[in-house]
Write an enzyme that holds these catalytic residues in place. Structure first.
Site, PDB file in Angstrom:
ATOM      1  CD  GLU A  28      -1.304  -2.244   2.232  1.00  0.00           C
ATOM      2  OE1 GLU A  28      -0.140  -2.649   2.014  1.00  0.00           O
ATOM      3  OE2 GLU A  28      -2.028  -2.725   3.114  1.00  0.00           O
ATOM      4  CB  CYS A  54      -0.960   0.291   5.130  1.00  0.00           C
ATOM      5  SG  CYS A  54       0.685  -0.354   4.757  1.00  0.00           S
TER       6      CYS A  54
END
Lengths: 157, 157
Positions: free
Chosen positions: B53, B84
């Protein structure tokens, strides 16, 4: 030694200030030696990962040759946000020293008390809020920013 | 389109798998076009920020020339961790599609339900868990990993 490392972090924060970035500085140490320094560069680099803590963590991992920063301490002039808190916990940083609270975004104890909940698979062993001039630097930065914005508004009248 | 973008993310996850990384893939789209793809590289690069991510967010911000990913959607094969999740919220990603839950580290709803608490200054408009083979890929990966480790233990006997 803690006071000295936090002073280095504050000097880093002033580098952000000069670039008109929110002034946040960070230092990572291992065995009482500085292995990484950084300052907030989000606007200058247009990088969402440009927070001081993430840059310092990445630098430190290059120095140690591992993404696990076991035995390391972080000195940061402002309470970390959610993203940075996650990175600090995940990279196994053991001690965290903070120069000022962030009542709007702080994820250590201010907005989301992640640490006290102890829900993560790992946790930071030691967290300490230190008495620094970081809050003063930040409030002066935002005061200047508001003043500059007001000048722009005046010009547009 | 969502199914297609998630399939691309799953193909990215297989790239991690081949490198013996935890297989997680990610895609970011804007106006139904892919602007960024990535896969987990934490072990290969020894980078604590090597999650799929974060890499995808950084790439997308380079493409758009801004750290604000307004109007963007993320497709990720595993529920994001705390770091993330913070980055997703902070970079203003508007829609999040998830391929499998992470009961150990998931910070969307599994371990720490950040989103439902709505404590952050920003939030993700839409979150959807999709029915994918991501969970199967992950469990097969960890099964193989355990098998390889057991072979090593046998050799040491």
């Amino acid at each position: 030694m803690n006071e000295y490392f936090m002073r280095v972090a504050l000097l880093q924060a002033l580098k952000s200030y000069k670039l008109e970035e929110v002034p946040v500085g960070c230092v990572i140490t291992k065995d009482n030696k500085i292995i990484s320094t950084s300052y907030n560069l989000r606007e200058s680099t247009n990088d969402p990962l440009g927070h001081a803590e993430l840059i310092a963590i990445q630098k430190a991992s290059h120095v140690l040759g591992s993404w696990r920063l076991t035995g390391c301490s972080m000195y940061v002039t402002l309470e970390p946000c959610l993203m940075c808190t996650g990175a600090i916990i995940d990279s196994r940083i053991e001690r965290l020293y903070i120069g000022a609270t962030d009542p709007k975004r702080g994820a250590i104890e201010s907005v989301i008390p992640i640490i006290t909940e102890r829900l993560m698979p790992h946790h930071i062993d030691e967290i300490e809020y230190m008495d620094t001039i970081s809050g003063y630097i930040l409030s002066r930065f935002f005061k200047n920013l508001r003043y500059k914005k007001s000048l722009k508004v005046d010009k547009n009248l």
